[in-house]
Enzyme design. Structure first.
Site, PDB file in Angstrom:
ATOM      1  CD1 TRP A  21      -1.231   8.842   0.302  1.00 18.38           C
ATOM      2  CD2 TRP A  21      -2.877   7.385  -0.148  1.00 18.38           C
ATOM      3  NE1 TRP A  21      -0.665   7.736  -0.301  1.00 18.38           N
ATOM      4  CE2 TRP A  21      -1.656   6.827  -0.589  1.00 18.38           C
ATOM      5  CE3 TRP A  21      -4.049   6.648  -0.320  1.00 18.38           C
ATOM      6  CZ2 TRP A  21      -1.571   5.572  -1.187  1.00 18.38           C
ATOM      7  CZ3 TRP A  21      -3.977   5.388  -0.918  1.00 18.38           C
ATOM      8  CH2 TRP A  21      -2.746   4.870  -1.342  1.00 18.38           C
ATOM      9  CD  GLN A  27      -6.324  12.237  -8.214  1.00 14.83           C
ATOM     10  OE1 GLN A  27      -6.227  11.942  -7.037  1.00 14.83           O
ATOM     11  NE2 GLN A  27      -7.085  11.555  -9.049  1.00 14.83           N
ATOM     12  CE1 TYR A  54      -0.280  10.037   3.281  1.00 15.45           C
ATOM     13  CE2 TYR A  54      -2.050  11.521   3.876  1.00 15.45           C
ATOM     14  CZ  TYR A  54      -1.471  10.271   3.927  1.00 15.45           C
ATOM     15  OH  TYR A  54      -2.088   9.254   4.625  1.00 15.45           O
ATOM     16  CB  SER A 154      -0.753   4.808  10.924  1.00 16.65           C
ATOM     17  OG  SER A 154      -1.384   4.388   9.734  1.00 16.65           O
ATOM     18  CD  GLN A 180      -4.953   7.464   9.411  1.00 18.25           C
ATOM     19  OE1 GLN A 180      -4.573   7.676   8.275  1.00 18.25           O
ATOM     20  NE2 GLN A 180      -5.131   8.434  10.282  1.00 18.25           N
ATOM     21  CD1 TRP A 209      -5.202   3.603   7.087  1.00 22.66           C
ATOM     22  CD2 TRP A 209      -5.183   3.076   4.906  1.00 22.66           C
ATOM     23  NE1 TRP A 209      -4.185   2.702   6.866  1.00 22.66           N
ATOM     24  CE2 TRP A 209      -4.147   2.357   5.539  1.00 22.66           C
ATOM     25  CE3 TRP A 209      -5.354   2.923   3.535  1.00 22.66           C
ATOM     26  CZ2 TRP A 209      -3.291   1.498   4.863  1.00 22.66           C
ATOM     27  CZ3 TRP A 209      -4.497   2.051   2.848  1.00 22.66           C
ATOM     28  CH2 TRP A 209      -3.491   1.354   3.508  1.00 22.66           C
ATOM     29  CB  SER A 210      -8.120   2.690   1.655  1.00 28.24           C
ATOM     30  OG  SER A 210      -7.116   3.493   1.075  1.00 28.24           O
ATOM     31  CE  LYS A 220     -12.830   5.915 -10.111  1.00 31.25           C
ATOM     32  NZ  LYS A 220     -12.936   7.250  -9.506  1.00 31.25           N
ATOM     33  CD  GLN A 292     -14.345  11.300  -6.587  1.00 30.89           C
ATOM     34  OE1 GLN A 292     -13.487  11.547  -5.750  1.00 30.89           O
ATOM     35  NE2 GLN A 292     -14.061  10.760  -7.758  1.00 30.89           N
TER      36      GLN A 292
HETATM   37  P1  NDP Z   1     -10.750   5.666  -0.711  1.00 25.93           P
HETATM   38  O1  NDP Z   1     -10.468   4.215  -0.648  1.00 25.93           O
HETATM   39  O2  NDP Z   1     -12.152   6.089  -0.401  1.00 25.93           O
HETATM   40  O3  NDP Z   1     -10.310   6.202  -2.149  1.00 25.93           O
HETATM   41  C1  NDP Z   1     -10.572   7.530  -2.491  1.00 25.93           C
HETATM   42  C2  NDP Z   1     -10.514   7.683  -4.006  1.00 25.93           C
HETATM   43  O4  NDP Z   1     -11.547   6.909  -4.622  1.00 25.93           O
HETATM   44  C3  NDP Z   1     -10.795   9.113  -4.417  1.00 25.93           C
HETATM   45  O5  NDP Z   1      -9.660   9.922  -4.357  1.00 25.93           O
HETATM   46  C4  NDP Z   1     -11.341   8.922  -5.811  1.00 25.93           C
HETATM   47  O6  NDP Z   1     -10.239   8.681  -6.685  1.00 25.93           O
HETATM   48  C5  NDP Z   1     -12.167   7.661  -5.659  1.00 25.93           C
HETATM   49  N1  NDP Z   1     -13.544   7.963  -5.226  1.00 25.93           N
HETATM   50  C6  NDP Z   1     -13.960   8.369  -3.989  1.00 25.93           C
HETATM   51  N2  NDP Z   1     -15.291   8.507  -3.968  1.00 25.93           N
HETATM   52  C7  NDP Z   1     -15.731   8.196  -5.187  1.00 25.93           C
HETATM   53  C8  NDP Z   1     -17.016   8.142  -5.742  1.00 25.93           C
HETATM   54  N3  NDP Z   1     -18.103   8.434  -5.033  1.00 25.93           N
HETATM   55  N4  NDP Z   1     -17.125   7.758  -7.044  1.00 25.93           N
HETATM   56  C9  NDP Z   1     -16.034   7.437  -7.774  1.00 25.93           C
HETATM   57  N5  NDP Z   1     -14.784   7.478  -7.300  1.00 25.93           N
HETATM   58  C10 NDP Z   1     -14.620   7.842  -5.998  1.00 25.93           C
HETATM   59  O7  NDP Z   1      -9.860   6.459   0.328  1.00 25.93           O
HETATM   60  P2  NDP Z   1      -8.277   6.811   0.319  1.00 25.93           P
HETATM   61  O8  NDP Z   1      -7.480   5.671  -0.186  1.00 25.93           O
HETATM   62  O9  NDP Z   1      -8.118   8.126  -0.343  1.00 25.93           O
HETATM   63  O10 NDP Z   1      -8.020   6.956   1.861  1.00 25.93           O
HETATM   64  C11 NDP Z   1      -8.729   7.954   2.606  1.00 25.93           C
HETATM   65  C12 NDP Z   1      -7.774   8.671   3.515  1.00 25.93           C
HETATM   66  O11 NDP Z   1      -7.210   7.741   4.448  1.00 25.93           O
HETATM   67  C13 NDP Z   1      -6.545   9.290   2.827  1.00 25.93           C
HETATM   68  O12 NDP Z   1      -6.811  10.510   2.223  1.00 25.93           O
HETATM   69  C14 NDP Z   1      -5.600   9.437   3.996  1.00 25.93           C
HETATM   70  O13 NDP Z   1      -5.949  10.562   4.765  1.00 25.93           O
HETATM   71  C15 NDP Z   1      -5.892   8.160   4.785  1.00 25.93           C
HETATM   72  N6  NDP Z   1      -4.907   7.100   4.439  1.00 25.93           N
HETATM   73  C16 NDP Z   1      -4.043   6.728   5.426  1.00 25.93           C
HETATM   74  C17 NDP Z   1      -3.085   5.777   5.194  1.00 25.93           C
HETATM   75  C18 NDP Z   1      -2.158   5.396   6.294  1.00 25.93           C
HETATM   76  O14 NDP Z   1      -1.183   4.682   6.045  1.00 25.93           O
HETATM   77  N7  NDP Z   1      -2.378   5.842   7.511  1.00 25.93           N
HETATM   78  C19 NDP Z   1      -2.933   5.121   3.868  1.00 25.93           C
HETATM   79  C20 NDP Z   1      -3.932   5.562   2.911  1.00 25.93           C
HETATM   80  C21 NDP Z   1      -4.878   6.497   3.210  1.00 25.93           C
HETATM   81  P3  NDP Z   1     -10.222   9.065  -8.249  1.00 25.93           P
HETATM   82  O15 NDP Z   1     -11.341  10.030  -8.514  1.00 25.93           O
HETATM   83  O16 NDP Z   1      -8.880   9.643  -8.478  1.00 25.93           O
HETATM   84  O17 NDP Z   1     -10.387   7.759  -8.958  1.00 25.93           O
END
Ligand code: NDP
Length: 323
Positions: A21, A27, A54, A154, A180, A209-210, A220, A292
């Protein structure tokens, strides 16, 4: 890496997994996707999450191309997709879980992913305008047609999940096995309270998620918006306010004192905290860079440091069942 059963199903998935996502198509291109999927797999990750909506299908296309180039045996990994939002605004193609949409959507996703089947297919949100019975039949049929192996939901309410389960049982259809939901240190109520009975009653599994609340829980955003971060991605401006909220960043600052004391990063602490919940089948992580992934996967080594005393210290900071 440890592997957990997806709820009461027999499927074993890595307790940390990777999703696409925001990142894929915005990116992350297919080369970076290939590199980061490979890095995740080196750490034992076997589950990769996606959704039709997505990047308007681009995320599935990127993951599909990367997986094809990696050429891993199909039995080695688990892929998911999700349906509801659709790819355009036309009737039966947008914000629906009706039979017609689902019947077509799975074929589009399989084509973009270049796969014969997905392992998991989710109803991305509930659809109040389609009878749950119609959706259960359609999801069950997708599995019967060999296009997916398991289905789930979800962000459905506990009542909606239970209704779907009962309909499937009554008609001897495939039952939903996983949900989810969002779950992290700042967002807990649904997983910890609303679904509490479902884990025992129907064996619900969770792919949460997230874990970092879109990056907030790395710390950060404590001094503004860093260059190249998610808060700057076009189309996701709505996240910026949440990521830079002073109150939430105050809590993050106090959590960072705990991770400093444990000798890990705040991202690792935040992910490890989720792994402490036995109802979570896998924590879906996100990453815009391969570093990351490497940092976040080390969270599995931190879980042992989260003693009852440390957990109480965290609880005192975030407050009981914060949101
Ligand atoms: P996170 O809350 O972990 O956010 C991930 C983002 O945080 C990265 O893309 C990056 O963004 C930043 N990040 C991650 N690790 C680090 C680190 N070690 N240091 C600094 N910055 C970091 O998870 P997501 O929100 O991406 O959710 C994970 C997955 O869950 C999604 O990919 C998707 O598959 C699922 N999802 C499902 C949903 C649903 O409705 N079912 C909704 C949302 C997500 P950046 O570098 O750009 O700042």
């Amino acid at each position: 890496m440890n592997y957990r059963r997806l709820g009461r199903s027999g499927l074993q998935i890595s307790e940390l997994s990777v999703g696409s996502w925001v990142t894929y198509g915005n990116q992350v291109d297919h080369r970076l996707a290939r590199e980061s999927l490979a890095a995740a797999r080196d750490h034992g990750v076997n589950f990769f999450d996606n959704a039709e909506v997505y990047a308007k299908g681009q995320s599935e296309a990127i993951m599909g191309r990367a997986l094809k180039e990696l050429a891993w045996p199909r039995v080695d990994y688990v892929v998911s997709t999700k349906f509801f939002f659709g790819l355009n605004q036309a009737p039966n193609q947008h914000q629906t879980l009706n039979r017609k949409y689902l019947h077509n959507a799975i074929d589009g996703s399989l084509a973009r992913l270049q796969l014969d089947y997905v392992d998991l297919v989710f109803c991305h949100r509930p659809d109040p305008h389609t009878p749950i019975e119609e959706t259960v039949w359609a999801m069950s049929d997708i599995i019967a047609r060999g296009k997916a192996l398991y289905w789930g939901t979800s962000e459905w309410s506990a009542d909606e999940i239970r209704a779907a389960h009962e309909i499937a049982e009554r008609h001897h259809l495939r039952k939903p096995v996983m949900e989810q939901p969002e779950y992290n240190l700042l967002h807990r109520k649904r997983v910890e309270r609303e679904y509490a009975r479902l884990y025992e009653d129907i064996g619900l599994g969770l792919t949460t998620w997230s874990p970092l609340a879109s990056g907030l829980l790395t710390g950060k955003y404590r001094n503004g918006v860093p260059e190249g971060s998610r808060a700057q991605v076009q189309g996701y401006e709505w996240l910026r306010e949440r990521l830079t909220d002073a109150g939430r960043n105050g809590i993050v600052g106090r959590l960072a004192e705990v991770s400093d004391d444990l000798g890990c990063t705040l991202a690792q602490l935040s992910i490890a905290w989720i792994l402490k919940n036995p109802h979570v089948s896998t924590v879906l992580t996100g990453a815009s860079r391969t570093e990351q992934i490497r940092e976040n996967m080390k969270a599995v080594e931190i879980v042992g440091k989260l003693t009852p005393e440390v957990m109480e210290r965290i609880e005192a900071i975030v407050g009981k069942v914060a949101a």
